[in-house]
Motif scaffolding. Sequence first.
Motif, PDB file in Angstrom:
ATOM      1  N   ASP A  37       0.824  -1.214   0.000  1.00  0.00           N
ATOM      2  CA  ASP A  37       0.000   0.000   0.000  1.00  0.00           C
ATOM      3  C   ASP A  37       0.856   1.261   0.000  1.00  0.00           C
ATOM      4  N   ARG A  38       1.850   1.285   0.878  1.00  0.00           N
ATOM      5  CA  ARG A  38       2.657   2.489   1.044  1.00  0.00           C
ATOM      6  C   ARG A  38       3.411   2.832  -0.238  1.00  0.00           C
ATOM      7  N   ARG A  39       3.994   1.832  -0.887  1.00  0.00           N
ATOM      8  CA  ARG A  39       4.777   2.089  -2.094  1.00  0.00           C
ATOM      9  C   ARG A  39       3.900   2.468  -3.287  1.00  0.00           C
ATOM     10  N   VAL A  40       2.753   1.825  -3.411  1.00  0.00           N
ATOM     11  CA  VAL A  40       1.861   2.171  -4.515  1.00  0.00           C
ATOM     12  C   VAL A  40       1.281   3.569  -4.311  1.00  0.00           C
ATOM     13  N   ALA A  41       0.904   3.894  -3.085  1.00  0.00           N
ATOM     14  CA  ALA A  41       0.351   5.221  -2.802  1.00  0.00           C
ATOM     15  C   ALA A  41       1.352   6.319  -3.157  1.00  0.00           C
ATOM     16  N   GLU A  42       2.638   6.070  -2.878  1.00  0.00           N
ATOM     17  CA  GLU A  42       3.677   7.056  -3.204  1.00  0.00           C
ATOM     18  C   GLU A  42       3.777   7.272  -4.707  1.00  0.00           C
ATOM     19  N   ARG A  43       3.699   6.176  -5.491  1.00  0.00           N
ATOM     20  CA  ARG A  43       3.806   6.305  -6.939  1.00  0.00           C
ATOM     21  C   ARG A  43       2.547   6.949  -7.530  1.00  0.00           C
ATOM     22  N   VAL A  44       1.381   6.622  -6.997  1.00  0.00           N
ATOM     23  CA  VAL A  44       0.142   7.239  -7.480  1.00  0.00           C
ATOM     24  C   VAL A  44       0.198   8.748  -7.247  1.00  0.00           C
ATOM     25  N   GLN A  45       0.631   9.139  -6.066  1.00  0.00           N
ATOM     26  CA  GLN A  45       0.735  10.563  -5.745  1.00  0.00           C
ATOM     27  C   GLN A  45       1.763  11.251  -6.649  1.00  0.00           C
ATOM     28  N   ALA A  46       2.892  10.585  -6.900  1.00  0.00           N
ATOM     29  CA  ALA A  46       3.948  11.184  -7.713  1.00  0.00           C
ATOM     30  C   ALA A  46       3.502  11.444  -9.151  1.00  0.00           C
ATOM     31  N   GLY A  48       0.375  12.115 -10.032  1.00  0.00           N
ATOM     32  CA  GLY A  48      -0.765  13.011 -10.067  1.00  0.00           C
ATOM     33  C   GLY A  48      -2.088  12.309 -10.283  1.00  0.00           C
ATOM     34  N   ALA A  49      -2.056  10.978 -10.321  1.00  0.00           N
ATOM     35  CA  ALA A  49      -3.315  10.224 -10.434  1.00  0.00           C
ATOM     36  C   ALA A  49      -4.073  10.336  -9.112  1.00  0.00           C
ATOM     37  N   LEU A  50      -5.371  10.333  -9.176  1.00  0.00           N
ATOM     38  CA  LEU A  50      -6.163  10.484  -7.961  1.00  0.00           C
ATOM     39  C   LEU A  50      -6.467   9.152  -7.301  1.00  0.00           C
ATOM     40  N   THR A  51      -6.519   8.101  -8.080  1.00  0.00           N
ATOM     41  CA  THR A  51      -6.873   6.790  -7.558  1.00  0.00           C
ATOM     42  C   THR A  51      -6.005   5.716  -8.216  1.00  0.00           C
ATOM     43  N   PHE A  52      -6.001   4.523  -7.632  1.00  0.00           N
ATOM     44  CA  PHE A  52      -5.274   3.414  -8.238  1.00  0.00           C
ATOM     45  C   PHE A  52      -5.891   3.044  -9.577  1.00  0.00           C
ATOM     46  N   SER A  53      -7.204   3.103  -9.685  1.00  0.00           N
ATOM     47  CA  SER A  53      -7.860   2.747 -10.946  1.00  0.00           C
ATOM     48  C   SER A  53      -7.443   3.690 -12.072  1.00  0.00           C
ATOM     49  N   ALA A  54      -7.134   4.945 -11.742  1.00  0.00           N
ATOM     50  CA  ALA A  54      -6.643   5.875 -12.751  1.00  0.00           C
ATOM     51  C   ALA A  54      -5.164   5.638 -13.048  1.00  0.00           C
ATOM     52  N   TYR A  55      -4.435   5.161 -12.059  1.00  0.00           N
ATOM     53  CA  TYR A  55      -2.987   4.952 -12.183  1.00  0.00           C
ATOM     54  C   TYR A  55      -2.647   3.665 -12.923  1.00  0.00           C
ATOM     55  N   PHE A  56      -3.430   2.606 -12.724  1.00  0.00           N
ATOM     56  CA  PHE A  56      -3.059   1.286 -13.213  1.00  0.00           C
ATOM     57  C   PHE A  56      -2.899   1.226 -14.735  1.00  0.00           C
ATOM     58  N   PRO A  57      -3.794   1.844 -15.542  1.00  0.00           N
ATOM     59  CA  PRO A  57      -3.571   1.814 -17.006  1.00  0.00           C
ATOM     60  C   PRO A  57      -2.239   2.444 -17.398  1.00  0.00           C
ATOM     61  N   ARG A  58      -1.859   3.514 -16.701  1.00  0.00           N
ATOM     62  CA  ARG A  58      -0.559   4.127 -16.984  1.00  0.00           C
ATOM     63  C   ARG A  58       0.571   3.167 -16.637  1.00  0.00           C
ATOM     64  N   LEU A  59       0.426   2.461 -15.522  1.00  0.00           N
ATOM     65  CA  LEU A  59       1.447   1.498 -15.114  1.00  0.00           C
ATOM     66  C   LEU A  59       1.657   0.437 -16.188  1.00  0.00           C
ATOM     67  N   LEU A  60       0.570  -0.013 -16.794  1.00  0.00           N
ATOM     68  CA  LEU A  60       0.653  -1.046 -17.824  1.00  0.00           C
ATOM     69  C   LEU A  60       1.261  -0.524 -19.125  1.00  0.00           C
ATOM     70  N   ALA A  61       1.029   0.746 -19.425  1.00  0.00           N
ATOM     71  CA  ALA A  61       1.433   1.292 -20.721  1.00  0.00           C
ATOM     72  C   ALA A  61       2.782   1.998 -20.692  1.00  0.00           C
ATOM     73  N   ASP A  62       3.204   2.450 -19.530  1.00  0.00           N
ATOM     74  CA  ASP A  62       4.390   3.294 -19.415  1.00  0.00           C
ATOM     75  C   ASP A  62       5.543   2.495 -18.812  1.00  0.00           C
ATOM     76  N   HIS A  63       6.519   2.135 -19.646  1.00  0.00           N
ATOM     77  CA  HIS A  63       7.657   1.333 -19.165  1.00  0.00           C
ATOM     78  C   HIS A  63       8.422   2.062 -18.067  1.00  0.00           C
ATOM     79  N   ALA A  64       8.594   3.364 -18.207  1.00  0.00           N
ATOM     80  CA  ALA A  64       9.347   4.127 -17.206  1.00  0.00           C
ATOM     81  C   ALA A  64       8.653   4.086 -15.854  1.00  0.00           C
ATOM     82  N   GLU A  65       7.322   4.175 -15.863  1.00  0.00           N
ATOM     83  CA  GLU A  65       6.596   4.144 -14.586  1.00  0.00           C
ATOM     84  C   GLU A  65       6.641   2.748 -13.970  1.00  0.00           C
TER      85      GLU A  65
END
Length: 280
Positions: A37-46, A48-65
Amino acid sequence: MTSESRFLTGPELVRLCDFLYRRTGMLFGESKRYYVDRRVAERVQATGALTFSAYFPRLLADHAESELLINSFTVNETYFYREEHQLRCLSQSLLPEIIKSKRPGDRIRIWSVPCSTGEEPYSIAIWLLENWRLVDAYHVEIVGSDIDTEALRRAQAGAFDQRSLSRLSDRLRDSYFQQADARQWHIIDDLRQSVKFSSVNLIDRSSVAAEGQFDVIFCRNVLIYFDDAARSLAAGHLHDAMLPGGYVCLGHTESMGRISVRFKTAQFEDAVVYQRSSDQ
């Protein structure tokens, strides 16, 4: 952590842990929820995504992230001359066996994977310079690899604090390091340039195969983070990365005998290691 304070829902935790497992072989779950939880929350905040559901598609598509998230989950506990008995085994037993089938000037390849921030491969280099009288008679190539790209950046920079150097004598420290300030030491350029670094994922066959084959592999304290399937996969890749007759050194709590039948146990005075048969 109470259910009210959890960053990930149950299904989100499953999705994230499945992502990490498929990418790295590392196994996480509800028992390590706070850590996750702590590590994912830090990356979501970094991001600018508001939620994990908004962050996860970026995680899948963005190699750098995905690289940044994986970096945050790796464990980089290390220091110079850790498990020194294996270094003694390297110079006193393994290399004398290896050079029986080589001639002076031949290449000897040693791999540290995962190498974290570089203490292990640099330790190997220092140890051989100090303890193997034939070090100049052969072309010794030392490679350090890790999945954590930030750890690799730090390894290549070659800057270490006093804690990393605490097991070294003053003579070794003064011979191979230059003090930058009160808290940091830089490894000398000749030694820093003698170790090559690369990004490798142990459960990705092509990633491992790209490094070629080695006479000795140090693969310590990473398989304990894998489940049985991922351990078996990684062991197969390590086997293929070893030259026939080569050796692999694991952490003191690990045993290849419980993972793969493709290695034979080799008992030496200073350490138990695992060998690829010479006819394979």
